[in-house]
Write a protein that holds these residues in place. Sequence first.
Motif, mmCIF file in Angstrom:
data_model
loop_
_atom_site.group_PDB
_atom_site.id
_atom_site.type_symbol
_atom_site.label_atom_id
_atom_site.label_comp_id
_atom_site.label_asym_id
_atom_site.label_seq_id
_atom_site.Cartn_x
_atom_site.Cartn_y
_atom_site.Cartn_z
ATOM 1 N N PRO A 85 1.034 -1.343 0.017
ATOM 2 C CA PRO A 85 0.264 0.019 0.015
ATOM 3 C C PRO A 85 1.007 1.115 0.134
ATOM 4 C CG PRO A 85 -1.018 -1.662 1.524
ATOM 5 C CD PRO A 85 0.423 -2.260 1.249
ATOM 6 N N ILE A 86 0.471 2.335 -0.850
ATOM 7 C CA ILE A 86 1.376 3.457 -1.074
ATOM 8 C C ILE A 86 0.216 4.614 -0.725
ATOM 9 C CG2 ILE A 86 2.492 5.154 -2.405
ATOM 10 C CD1 ILE A 86 3.025 2.524 -4.258
ATOM 11 N N ILE A 87 0.751 5.383 0.523
ATOM 12 C CA ILE A 87 0.009 6.616 0.855
ATOM 13 C C ILE A 87 0.668 7.744 0.410
ATOM 14 C CG2 ILE A 87 -1.144 8.142 2.657
ATOM 15 C CD1 ILE A 87 -1.691 5.505 3.963
ATOM 16 N N VAL A 88 0.306 8.772 -0.436
ATOM 17 C CA VAL A 88 0.977 9.953 -0.926
ATOM 18 C C VAL A 88 0.942 10.883 0.193
ATOM 19 C CG1 VAL A 88 1.110 11.761 -2.289
ATOM 20 C CG2 VAL A 88 0.970 9.584 -3.475
ATOM 21 N N ILE A 89 1.944 11.661 0.403
ATOM 22 C CA ILE A 89 1.672 12.685 1.389
ATOM 23 C C ILE A 89 2.492 13.867 0.866
ATOM 24 C CG2 ILE A 89 1.676 11.514 3.998
ATOM 25 C CD1 ILE A 89 4.638 11.718 3.976
ATOM 26 N N SER A 90 1.705 15.009 0.362
ATOM 27 C CA SER A 90 2.092 16.027 -0.359
ATOM 28 C C SER A 90 1.547 17.363 0.070
ATOM 29 C CB SER A 90 2.095 15.455 -1.844
ATOM 30 O OG SER A 90 2.410 16.662 -2.523
ATOM 31 N N ALA A 91 2.341 18.481 -0.385
ATOM 32 C CA ALA A 91 1.824 19.757 -0.407
ATOM 33 C C ALA A 91 0.891 20.138 -1.631
ATOM 34 C CB ALA A 91 3.019 20.765 -0.133
ATOM 35 N N ARG A 92 1.195 19.037 -2.512
ATOM 36 C CA ARG A 92 0.028 19.509 -3.705
ATOM 37 C C ARG A 92 -1.162 19.005 -3.581
ATOM 38 N NH1 ARG A 92 4.162 16.248 -8.161
ATOM 39 N NH2 ARG A 92 6.092 17.090 -7.348
ATOM 40 N N SER A 93 -2.082 20.133 -3.570
ATOM 41 C CA SER A 93 -3.529 19.927 -3.155
ATOM 42 C C SER A 93 -4.295 19.960 -4.567
ATOM 43 C CB SER A 93 -3.967 20.856 -2.077
ATOM 44 O OG SER A 93 -3.948 22.259 -2.737
ATOM 45 N N ILE A 123 -3.782 5.164 7.429
ATOM 46 C CA ILE A 123 -2.940 3.913 7.352
ATOM 47 C C ILE A 123 -3.814 2.846 7.675
ATOM 48 C CG2 ILE A 123 -1.149 2.399 8.159
ATOM 49 C CD1 ILE A 123 0.488 4.906 8.611
ATOM 50 N N ARG A 124 -4.616 2.832 8.734
ATOM 51 C CA ARG A 124 -5.422 1.723 9.339
ATOM 52 C C ARG A 124 -6.636 1.453 8.111
ATOM 53 N NH1 ARG A 124 -5.450 3.488 15.519
ATOM 54 N NH2 ARG A 124 -3.427 2.597 16.061
ATOM 55 N N ALA A 125 -7.289 2.816 7.548
ATOM 56 C CA ALA A 125 -8.305 2.327 6.643
ATOM 57 C C ALA A 125 -7.858 1.625 5.345
ATOM 58 C CB ALA A 125 -8.602 3.724 6.181
ATOM 59 N N VAL A 126 -6.464 2.171 4.970
ATOM 60 C CA VAL A 126 -5.964 1.536 3.624
ATOM 61 C C VAL A 126 -5.709 0.110 3.985
ATOM 62 C CG1 VAL A 126 -3.882 1.244 2.140
ATOM 63 C CG2 VAL A 126 -5.014 3.435 2.797
ATOM 64 N N LEU A 127 -4.971 -0.351 5.166
ATOM 65 C CA LEU A 127 -4.852 -1.678 5.436
ATOM 66 C C LEU A 127 -6.194 -2.685 5.475
ATOM 67 C CD1 LEU A 127 -1.984 -1.421 7.912
ATOM 68 C CD2 LEU A 127 -1.687 -1.938 5.676
ATOM 69 N N ARG A 128 -7.328 -2.053 5.893
ATOM 70 C CA ARG A 128 -8.622 -2.678 6.126
ATOM 71 C C ARG A 128 -8.890 -3.003 4.750
ATOM 72 N NH1 ARG A 128 -10.049 1.120 10.280
ATOM 73 N NH2 ARG A 128 -11.019 2.367 8.860
ATOM 74 N N ARG A 129 -8.778 -2.232 3.875
ATOM 75 C CA ARG A 129 -9.060 -2.470 2.363
ATOM 76 C C ARG A 129 -8.167 -3.332 1.752
ATOM 77 N NH1 ARG A 129 -9.356 3.460 1.954
ATOM 78 N NH2 ARG A 129 -7.581 3.176 0.539
ATOM 79 N N THR A 130 -6.910 -3.356 1.980
ATOM 80 C CA THR A 130 -6.051 -4.192 1.292
ATOM 81 C C THR A 130 -5.675 -5.721 2.092
ATOM 82 O OG1 THR A 130 -4.124 -3.239 2.237
ATOM 83 C CG2 THR A 130 -4.823 -2.200 0.297
ATOM 84 N N GLN A 131 -6.167 -5.683 3.284
ATOM 85 C CA GLN A 131 -5.942 -6.758 4.031
ATOM 86 C C GLN A 131 -7.066 -7.251 4.617
ATOM 87 O OE1 GLN A 131 -2.997 -6.341 7.016
ATOM 88 N NE2 GLN A 131 -1.303 -5.942 5.403
ATOM 89 N N PRO A 132 -8.450 -7.762 3.890
ATOM 90 C CA PRO A 132 -9.786 -8.113 4.317
ATOM 91 C C PRO A 132 -9.727 -9.021 5.294
ATOM 92 C CG PRO A 132 -9.283 -8.742 2.060
ATOM 93 C CD PRO A 132 -8.205 -7.982 2.377
ATOM 94 N N SER A 133 -8.884 -9.881 5.350
ATOM 95 C CA SER A 133 -8.912 -10.921 6.345
ATOM 96 C C SER A 133 -8.496 -10.357 7.990
ATOM 97 C CB SER A 133 -7.759 -11.884 6.276
ATOM 98 O OG SER A 133 -6.470 -11.537 6.002
ATOM 99 N N GLY A 134 -8.136 -9.112 7.913
ATOM 100 C CA GLY A 134 -7.874 -8.885 9.303
ATOM 101 C C GLY A 134 -6.548 -7.897 9.428
ATOM 102 N N PRO A 135 -6.438 -6.977 10.259
ATOM 103 C CA PRO A 135 -5.256 -6.136 10.402
ATOM 104 C C PRO A 135 -3.909 -7.312 10.898
ATOM 105 C CG PRO A 135 -6.619 -5.781 12.286
ATOM 106 C CD PRO A 135 -7.427 -6.526 11.278
ATOM 107 N N PRO A 136 -2.849 -6.772 10.798
ATOM 108 C CA PRO A 136 -1.540 -7.620 11.308
ATOM 109 C C PRO A 136 -1.992 -7.826 12.772
ATOM 110 C CG PRO A 136 -0.818 -5.689 9.980
ATOM 111 C CD PRO A 136 -2.462 -5.420 10.096
#
Length: 248
Positions: A85-93, A123-136
């Motif tokens: 999973p990749i989360i972009v953090i940027s000043a470009r809005s 992060i937690r929201a992205v991991l819930r979507r990408t790891q449907p079997s449950g968080p680490p």
Amino acid sequence: MRVLLVEDDEPVAQSLRRGLVRYGFAVEWVTTGRAALAAVDAVGSPADDAQDGRASYDVVLLDLGLPDAEGLDVCKALRERGDVPIIVISARSDEADRVVGLELGADDYVTKPFGVREVIARIRAVLRRTQPSGPPGSRAGVPPSPDRYGSRLSVDRRAARVRLDGEQVALTPKEYDLLSFLTEEPGALMSREQIMEAVWDAHWFGPTKTLDVHVAALRRKLAGAITIEAVRGVGFRLEIVEDGAPAS
């Protein structure tokens, strides 16, 4: 949980790194696109873990304004290397930057300035979507149980719900964030600066009187289950009340 932070702005990176570590994340920080790609290549993919014992990253936090490469190109290269999973953090809005970033493979896009709590929630929201079997750390298909604090209080961080004696307590979003933060380490003294950075925003420049208001609200709503001690000139300490007496 391992996070690869790709950010060349040292104050931003250090603030975010401290916040993530405080919440139990292991953070590796690099400042260039080349270093980011090398780090991902070095650990391989999750499928490689069982073969060589190397731990892959659970998520990448990627700034777009890197000194050696266009961040969007790095995003694309990371996606070609695997499904981390990749989360972009940027000043470009601008909407165009958001759209391009997402189309190139980013799973989410956060604009600066941001608070540590927001990034953790993303992060937690992205991991819930990408790891449907449950968080680490959880068993496959079994959602994590709410965290219990003493015999009366429970905090369900997955559902963002708080219960006192089995009944749900109506908290405002900031009251919940404050309680969630303070219960991460019961008994620990947290400075006003730490709390404001974690619950409000790393770039908060206003008065901290709002913190006192929210602390008073939690004391009132959760009376008998917790105590929140004010340490003059420093901050606050939350203690769990068990059988009528504060925990040692």
